[in-house]
Motif scaffolding. Structure first.
Motif, PDB file in Angstrom:
ATOM      1  N   ALA A 130     -15.392  14.406  43.175  1.00 20.12           N
ATOM      2  CA  ALA A 130     -15.177  15.810  43.537  1.00 20.12           C
ATOM      3  C   ALA A 130     -14.428  15.929  44.863  1.00 20.12           C
ATOM      4  CB  ALA A 130     -16.515  16.543  43.598  1.00 20.12           C
ATOM      5  N   THR A 131     -14.842  15.152  45.846  1.00 19.67           N
ATOM      6  CA  THR A 131     -14.134  15.129  47.127  1.00 19.67           C
ATOM      7  C   THR A 131     -14.024  13.678  47.579  1.00 19.67           C
ATOM      8  OG1 THR A 131     -16.065  15.172  48.592  1.00 19.67           O
ATOM      9  CG2 THR A 131     -15.291  17.305  47.767  1.00 19.67           C
ATOM     10  N   ARG A 147     -15.143  12.480  50.226  1.00 18.14           N
ATOM     11  CA  ARG A 147     -16.418  12.068  50.807  1.00 18.14           C
ATOM     12  C   ARG A 147     -17.379  11.533  49.755  1.00 18.14           C
ATOM     13  NH1 ARG A 147     -17.942  17.414  53.831  1.00 18.14           N
ATOM     14  NH2 ARG A 147     -16.073  18.203  52.847  1.00 18.14           N
ATOM     15  N   ASP A 148     -17.188  11.944  48.491  1.00 18.90           N
ATOM     16  CA  ASP A 148     -18.083  11.500  47.426  1.00 18.90           C
ATOM     17  C   ASP A 148     -17.901  10.022  47.088  1.00 18.90           C
ATOM     18  OD1 ASP A 148     -19.689  13.818  46.283  1.00 18.90           O
ATOM     19  OD2 ASP A 148     -17.694  14.694  46.354  1.00 18.90           O
TER      20      ASP A 148
END
Lengths: 278, 170
Positions: B147-148, B150-151
């Motif tokens: 999703a991002t 950071r994920d």
């Protein structure tokens, strides 16, 4: 008898030295599992994180709060970036912390001061290459001091031990924070540099030399993007090494064992606490 | 369950791909690495059928910190020039207060044979290790997400290791 006592003392000494004390800091004010980066820097996640407990004590030793200066409308936000529709003022989490200080009970797992890391985000728009103008740096620094004042007032009013660290990928922002310090700062504060994913994969990290003139006490470095020269550089300055991460993996735990940081900044507080206490 | 399915898939792949006339060898030895993907010294063994080689790596260093890294690897050497492909699965048990978390990684990479050392063979491998899921230890199950950034950015890591093994004929 003397030999037996010596062996016992040696065994206890080895056991005591085996595990350096590492403080656990809640990354982006959001460290309640399961991890969800979409909830980073939100008030709900902050309050959930502050409420986490382990063995009847607070789970964490500190919390990281981001402030983001949105250049297009000159607003200081509690936000990691502009990827989401974040409208929360940067001072809102400070107010929540002040309320938290008034509640009974310990603030930290360690029993020491609550470590509050105030990260000043280095960009002012969606693109990480959109950097502050001098005026924006000044206004962002004043915003950081507003956050400091609310937290400090809450700590003083409730006789709480708190330590604040102003940290950033951008040394010019920290220099501006130094230049705009108020006359009265009753709560101790320090400065921290942040190293992340290196260029060309990410544009934020700057060399330690760029922080010249700023009394850097801590260097936050990503646990999986460390090279020996960085470690030697950090150690040569006498600064504390702090490891940060988005997700804790085998490599992360290996880095903690290898570098023995003073703090770890994690989004998985229960996992990390139980690993530290194993 | 996932590990069992993977093992069955590896065996099925071997039976399909290995030449019927291939030499069959057993091997056992050390798995050595300098970075933090697993403990630095592990031991394992396996069976080679022609150009396909299967290896299971166990972790005797688990007693040092409560972590155990178990690998199931398949090397495929399609040419006689010594270069090959690596695929596999790694399950790491992370020792925690009151339990353990399991972290599962998909391994993909390349490998190269090094000169033999007497009766021992040596092999270098470079892996891309992607953490697919972590679970257990009374913690929420956490699958990789894209999703991002950071994920997933921390969940994809590179590593390199060397196997030094004794080889015998079966």
């Amino acid at each position: 008898m003397w030999v037996s006592c010596s062996l016992v003392v040696a065994a206890l000494t080895i056991a005591a030295c085996d595990r350096p004390s590492t403080l656990l800091i809640c990354h982006n004010g959001n460290c309640n599992e399961p991890t969800d980066p979409e909830l980073d820097d939100t008030i709900d996640a902050l309050n959930e994180s502050l409420a986490l407990e382990f063995d009847g004590k607070p789970l964490i030793d500190g919390i990281e709060l981001d402030s983001f200066w949105r250049g297009e409308d000159a607003v200081c936000l509690y936000a990691h970036d502009l990827d989401t529709e974040q409208q929360t003022p940067a001072t809102a989490p400070a107010t929540e912390l002040a309320v938290h200080f008034a509640r009974p009970g310990a603030l930290t797992f360690s029993g020491g001061p609550l470590h509050v890391s105030l990260e000043l985000k280095a960009h002012v728009a969606a693109s990480k290459t959109a950097r502050h103008t001098p005026e924006q740096r000044y206004l962002h620094a004043l915003c950081a001091w507003d956050i400091y004042r609310i937290i400090s007032d809450g700590a003083v009013a409730n006789a709480r031990e708190v330590e604040i660290v102003f940290s950033s990928f951008e040394p010019k922002l920290l220099a501006e924070v130094m230049a705009t310090a108020p006359a009265s700062t009753p709560t101790p504060y320090r400065f921290g540099a942040i190293f992340g994913i290196p260029a060309p994969l990410d544009s934020q990290t700057q060399p330690l030399g760029a922080y010249a003139g700023i009394p850097i006490d801590l260097v936050e470095i990503h646990a999986q993007w460390i090279h020996d020269a960085q470690v030697e550089g950090i150690r040569s300055t006498g600064a504390e090494m702090v490891l940060w991460m988005f997700s804790a993996t085998v490599e992360t735990f290996g880095a903690i064992e290898q570098y023995e940081p003073s703090m770890v900044v994690t989004s998985e507080a229960r996992l990390m606490r139980r690993w530290l206490e194993r | 369950m996932m590990q069992e399915r993977l093992t069955l898939s590896i065996v099925a792949l071997m039976s399909l791909a290995a030449p019927a006339t291939a030499d069959t060898q057993w091997h056992a030895g050390l798995d050595l690495r300098a970075e933090l993907g697993t403990h630095p010294i592990r031991a394992g063994g396996g069976i080679q059928l022609g150009s396909l080689d299967t290896t299971v790596i166990l972790d005797p260093m688990f007693w040092t910190d409560g972590q155990h890294d178990l690998d199931a690897l398949v090397h495929w050497f399609p040419s006689a020039r010594g270069w090959g492909w690596l695929g596999g699965w790694r399950t790491s048990a992370i020792g925690l207060e009151g339990g353990a978390q399991l972290q599962h990684k998909l391994l993909l990479g390349v490998a190269a044979s090094l000169p033999d050392l007497g009766p021992f063979r040596a092999r270098w491998s470079f892996e891309l290790a992607t953490l697919i899921v972590k679970h257990g230890g009374d913690l929420p199950t956490d699958w990789i997400s894209f999703a991002t950034g950071r994920d997933f950015i921390d969940l994809i890591n590179f590593g390199t290791f060397v196997n030094i093994e004794y080889v015998g004929q079966l």
